[in-house]
Design an enzyme around this catalytic site. Structure first.
Site, PDB file in Angstrom:
ATOM      1  CB  VAL A 104      -0.865   0.009   1.408  1.00 21.14           C
ATOM      2  CG1 VAL A 104      -1.875   1.160   1.227  1.00 21.14           C
ATOM      3  CG2 VAL A 104      -1.847  -1.095   1.074  1.00 21.14           C
ATOM      4  CG  HIS A 108       1.631   1.175   5.947  1.00 15.56           C
ATOM      5  ND1 HIS A 108       1.777   1.298   4.637  1.00 15.56           N
ATOM      6  CD2 HIS A 108       2.090  -0.327   6.136  1.00 15.56           C
ATOM      7  CE1 HIS A 108       1.916   0.304   3.883  1.00 15.56           C
ATOM      8  NE2 HIS A 108       2.176  -0.662   4.858  1.00 15.56           N
ATOM      9  CG  HIS A 110       3.068  -3.739   9.184  1.00 16.49           C
ATOM     10  ND1 HIS A 110       1.902  -4.499   8.762  1.00 16.49           N
ATOM     11  CD2 HIS A 110       3.712  -3.141   8.392  1.00 16.49           C
ATOM     12  CE1 HIS A 110       2.054  -4.219   7.600  1.00 16.49           C
ATOM     13  NE2 HIS A 110       2.898  -3.582   7.037  1.00 16.49           N
TER      14      HIS A 110
END
Ligand code: 5GP
Length: 125
Positions: A104, A108, A110
């Site tokens: 994606v 981001h 995790h």
């Protein structure tokens, strides 16, 4: 090319930020949104994303503002704390670009926890 290039307004995390698709939100503040990963790899698997339009850690590190970067990383720590992961421990991971398998193209992090997490990387493959 994931992680570099033009920001794609249609990426799934941009759509989550715009409220166009749902997520199981665990935390939100001025700088970040955190929600459960749709395909969890550990008992706790949460994604933390900045609210700004950044493709990857490379993009965020290069273009993010001081307050934005500080706010984002504080949120990562706060999410893990609120999830009760500080005592047992946890792992954070950010994929960047092709070799990492970044899927994606919105930066981001995790957060994995809830069980012993083993070695940092698979030994083969
Ligand atoms: P990447 O490989 O880019 O670091 O990780 C992308 C992560 O996003 C994957 O762990 C994947 O399961 C998760 N993901 C992909 N689409 C969705 C979605 O629509 N909702 C949620 N909550 N997670 C998603």
């Amino acid at each position: 090319m994931k992680g570099l290039g033009e920001y794609d307004e249609g990426n799934v995390f941009a759509r989550i930020l715009r409220g166009e698709i749902p997520c199981r939100r665990v935390f939100e503040d001025e700088w970040a949104l955190a929600f459960d990963d749709i395909n969890p790899q550990a008992p706790t698997h949460v994604l933390v994303i900045p609210k700004g339009r950044y493709i990857s850690i490379a993009d965020f590190a290069a273009r993010g503002g001081q307050a934005e970067i500080a706010g984002f990383w504080r949120a990562v720590g706060e999410v893990a704390r609120r999830l009760g992961l500080e005592a047992p421990g946890y792992r954070i991971l950010a994929n960047m670009g092709e070799d990492s398998g970044q899927e994606v193209p919105h930066f981001h992090v995790h957060i994995f926890g809830g069980r012993p997490l083993g070695r940092m990387l698979p030994t083969a493959g």
